[in-house]
Design a protein around this motif. Structure first.
Motif, PDB file in Angstrom:
ATOM      1  N   GLU A 129       0.825  -1.207   0.000  1.00  0.00           N
ATOM      2  CA  GLU A 129       0.000   0.000   0.000  1.00  0.00           C
ATOM      3  C   GLU A 129       0.856   1.252   0.000  1.00  0.00           C
ATOM      4  O   GLU A 129       0.338   2.358  -0.010  1.00  0.00           O
ATOM      5  CB  GLU A 129      -0.955   0.019   1.202  1.00  0.00           C
ATOM      6  N   ASP A 130       2.155   1.057   0.039  1.00  0.00           N
ATOM      7  CA  ASP A 130       3.105   2.158  -0.010  1.00  0.00           C
ATOM      8  C   ASP A 130       2.922   3.128   1.160  1.00  0.00           C
ATOM      9  O   ASP A 130       3.076   4.333   1.020  1.00  0.00           O
ATOM     10  CB  ASP A 130       3.005   2.888  -1.351  1.00  0.00           C
ATOM     11  N   ILE A 131       2.563   2.582   2.320  1.00  0.00           N
ATOM     12  CA  ILE A 131       2.433   3.413   3.512  1.00  0.00           C
ATOM     13  C   ILE A 131       3.791   3.420   4.197  1.00  0.00           C
ATOM     14  O   ILE A 131       4.140   2.493   4.929  1.00  0.00           O
ATOM     15  CB  ILE A 131       1.331   2.895   4.453  1.00  0.00           C
ATOM     16  N   THR A 132       4.564   4.454   3.918  1.00  0.00           N
ATOM     17  CA  THR A 132       5.911   4.559   4.484  1.00  0.00           C
ATOM     18  C   THR A 132       5.974   5.584   5.611  1.00  0.00           C
ATOM     19  O   THR A 132       7.016   5.746   6.228  1.00  0.00           O
ATOM     20  CB  THR A 132       6.926   4.921   3.381  1.00  0.00           C
ATOM     21  N   ASP A 133       4.865   6.255   5.856  1.00  0.00           N
ATOM     22  CA  ASP A 133       4.776   7.189   6.978  1.00  0.00           C
ATOM     23  C   ASP A 133       4.487   6.364   8.233  1.00  0.00           C
ATOM     24  O   ASP A 133       3.434   5.734   8.340  1.00  0.00           O
ATOM     25  CB  ASP A 133       3.663   8.206   6.724  1.00  0.00           C
ATOM     26  N   PHE A 134       5.434   6.349   9.157  1.00  0.00           N
ATOM     27  CA  PHE A 134       5.304   5.481  10.326  1.00  0.00           C
ATOM     28  C   PHE A 134       4.169   5.893  11.249  1.00  0.00           C
ATOM     29  O   PHE A 134       3.625   5.067  11.975  1.00  0.00           O
ATOM     30  CB  PHE A 134       6.637   5.390  11.070  1.00  0.00           C
ATOM     31  N   LYS A 135       3.777   7.153  11.221  1.00  0.00           N
ATOM     32  CA  LYS A 135       2.637   7.579  12.041  1.00  0.00           C
ATOM     33  C   LYS A 135       1.359   6.923  11.513  1.00  0.00           C
ATOM     34  O   LYS A 135       0.580   6.347  12.277  1.00  0.00           O
ATOM     35  CB  LYS A 135       2.508   9.100  12.022  1.00  0.00           C
ATOM     36  N   GLU A 136       1.150   6.989  10.193  1.00  0.00           N
ATOM     37  CA  GLU A 136      -0.036   6.362   9.600  1.00  0.00           C
ATOM     38  C   GLU A 136       0.020   4.853   9.765  1.00  0.00           C
ATOM     39  O   GLU A 136      -0.982   4.211  10.079  1.00  0.00           O
ATOM     40  CB  GLU A 136      -0.153   6.727   8.111  1.00  0.00           C
ATOM     41  N   LEU A 137       1.198   4.283   9.562  1.00  0.00           N
ATOM     42  CA  LEU A 137       1.367   2.846   9.718  1.00  0.00           C
ATOM     43  C   LEU A 137       1.041   2.425  11.152  1.00  0.00           C
ATOM     44  O   LEU A 137       0.382   1.402  11.372  1.00  0.00           O
ATOM     45  CB  LEU A 137       2.813   2.475   9.364  1.00  0.00           C
ATOM     46  N   SER A 138       1.457   3.230  12.109  1.00  0.00           N
ATOM     47  CA  SER A 138       1.183   2.958  13.515  1.00  0.00           C
ATOM     48  C   SER A 138      -0.319   3.006  13.796  1.00  0.00           C
ATOM     49  O   SER A 138      -0.854   2.149  14.506  1.00  0.00           O
ATOM     50  CB  SER A 138       1.920   3.969  14.392  1.00  0.00           C
ATOM     51  N   GLU A 139      -0.992   3.998  13.229  1.00  0.00           N
ATOM     52  CA  GLU A 139      -2.446   4.112  13.428  1.00  0.00           C
ATOM     53  C   GLU A 139      -3.181   2.911  12.831  1.00  0.00           C
ATOM     54  O   GLU A 139      -4.132   2.407  13.421  1.00  0.00           O
ATOM     55  CB  GLU A 139      -2.955   5.410  12.807  1.00  0.00           C
ATOM     56  N   ARG A 140      -2.734   2.468  11.655  1.00  0.00           N
ATOM     57  CA  ARG A 140      -3.410   1.362  10.976  1.00  0.00           C
ATOM     58  C   ARG A 140      -3.152   0.019  11.655  1.00  0.00           C
ATOM     59  O   ARG A 140      -4.015  -0.850  11.645  1.00  0.00           O
ATOM     60  CB  ARG A 140      -2.951   1.267   9.510  1.00  0.00           C
ATOM     61  N   THR A 141      -1.961  -0.152  12.231  1.00  0.00           N
ATOM     62  CA  THR A 141      -1.601  -1.451  12.791  1.00  0.00           C
ATOM     63  C   THR A 141      -1.730  -1.536  14.302  1.00  0.00           C
ATOM     64  O   THR A 141      -1.647  -2.612  14.866  1.00  0.00           O
ATOM     65  CB  THR A 141      -0.145  -1.807  12.418  1.00  0.00           C
ATOM     66  N   LYS A 142      -1.882  -0.368  14.953  1.00  0.00           N
ATOM     67  CA  LYS A 142      -1.933  -0.309  16.424  1.00  0.00           C
ATOM     68  C   LYS A 142      -0.616  -0.830  17.027  1.00  0.00           C
ATOM     69  O   LYS A 142      -0.613  -1.520  18.041  1.00  0.00           O
ATOM     70  CB  LYS A 142      -3.116  -1.108  16.982  1.00  0.00           C
ATOM     71  N   VAL A 143       0.487  -0.486  16.369  1.00  0.00           N
ATOM     72  CA  VAL A 143       1.832  -0.841  16.830  1.00  0.00           C
ATOM     73  C   VAL A 143       2.616   0.456  16.948  1.00  0.00           C
ATOM     74  O   VAL A 143       2.452   1.363  16.123  1.00  0.00           O
ATOM     75  CB  VAL A 143       2.520  -1.806  15.826  1.00  0.00           C
ATOM     76  N   SER A 144       3.483   0.565  17.935  1.00  0.00           N
ATOM     77  CA  SER A 144       4.246   1.808  18.119  1.00  0.00           C
ATOM     78  C   SER A 144       5.161   2.067  16.930  1.00  0.00           C
ATOM     79  O   SER A 144       5.628   1.133  16.265  1.00  0.00           O
ATOM     80  CB  SER A 144       5.074   1.742  19.402  1.00  0.00           C
ATOM     81  N   GLN A 145       5.402   3.353  16.694  1.00  0.00           N
ATOM     82  CA  GLN A 145       6.297   3.739  15.599  1.00  0.00           C
ATOM     83  C   GLN A 145       7.697   3.156  15.822  1.00  0.00           C
ATOM     84  O   GLN A 145       8.360   2.746  14.865  1.00  0.00           O
ATOM     85  CB  GLN A 145       6.364   5.256  15.468  1.00  0.00           C
ATOM     86  N   LYS A 146       8.133   3.134  17.065  1.00  0.00           N
ATOM     87  CA  LYS A 146       9.465   2.602  17.386  1.00  0.00           C
ATOM     88  C   LYS A 146       9.565   1.133  16.968  1.00  0.00           C
ATOM     89  O   LYS A 146      10.541   0.723  16.325  1.00  0.00           O
ATOM     90  CB  LYS A 146       9.739   2.745  18.883  1.00  0.00           C
ATOM     91  N   THR A 147       8.556   0.349  17.311  1.00  0.00           N
ATOM     92  CA  THR A 147       8.551  -1.077  16.942  1.00  0.00           C
ATOM     93  C   THR A 147       8.513  -1.237  15.427  1.00  0.00           C
ATOM     94  O   THR A 147       9.231  -2.068  14.862  1.00  0.00           O
ATOM     95  CB  THR A 147       7.356  -1.797  17.595  1.00  0.00           C
TER      96      THR A 147
END
Length: 153
Positions: free
Chosen positions: A23-41
């Motif tokens: 999906e080309d989601i390389t923004d870790f903030k958006e990725l974090s929101e979608r996966t419910k995983v911390s940006q650090k992880t």
């Protein structure tokens, strides 16, 4: 966030990786929101899994495989045509190989992979996003659940 089981962690990692690659989601903030995983992880997973390199390779794999199989089929057919007159037909082994190549080529050309399904869903989300952000959030939730279900099967 509560500690996840190894299975749940792996599932979330695979989901995040798919979103990053397909999906080309390389923004870790958006990725974090979608996966419910911390940006650090997520950044750790991306680094450990070398996702950026995978991202470059994922597009080529299917096209390259299709090209290779078409080349093999062409070479097999050429070999059969070059046999002496009266023998220009596939022997048993050649016919099995040709039949399998044709089937594999057809499968690659017609069956949607999970990556292609995700790509299509991403296009749908982009379309809805231009019209209604709330609908997009709702739809993204369903899309995420659908992808997770596909990962399990």
């Amino acid at each position: 966030m509560a500690r996840l089981t190894a299975e749940k962690r792996k599932e979330k990692e695979e989901f995040a990786k798919l979103l990053f690659l397909k999906e080309d989601i390389t923004d870790f903030k958006e990725l974090s929101e979608r996966t419910k995983v911390s940006q650090k992880t997520l950044r750790e997973w991306e680094k450990e899994g070398n996702w950026k390199k995978l991202k470059r390779n994922v597009v080529l794999m299917r096209d390259e495989q299709l090209t290779l199989m078409n080349d093999e089929l062409a070479e097999l057919n050429r070999s059969i045509r070059e046999k002496k007159e009266g023998s220009r037909f596939a022997d048993h082994k050649e016919s099995i190989i040709r039949r399998q190549l044709v089937k594999d080529i057809k499968d690659l050309e017609t069956e949607a992979s999970l990556a292609e399904t995700i790509y299509s869903l991403k296009q749908l989300l982009d379309f809805v996003r231009r019209n209604d952000i709330e609908d997009t959030k709702l739809l993204a939730n369903y899309v995420d659940q659908f992808i997770k279900q596909k990962l399990r099967s």
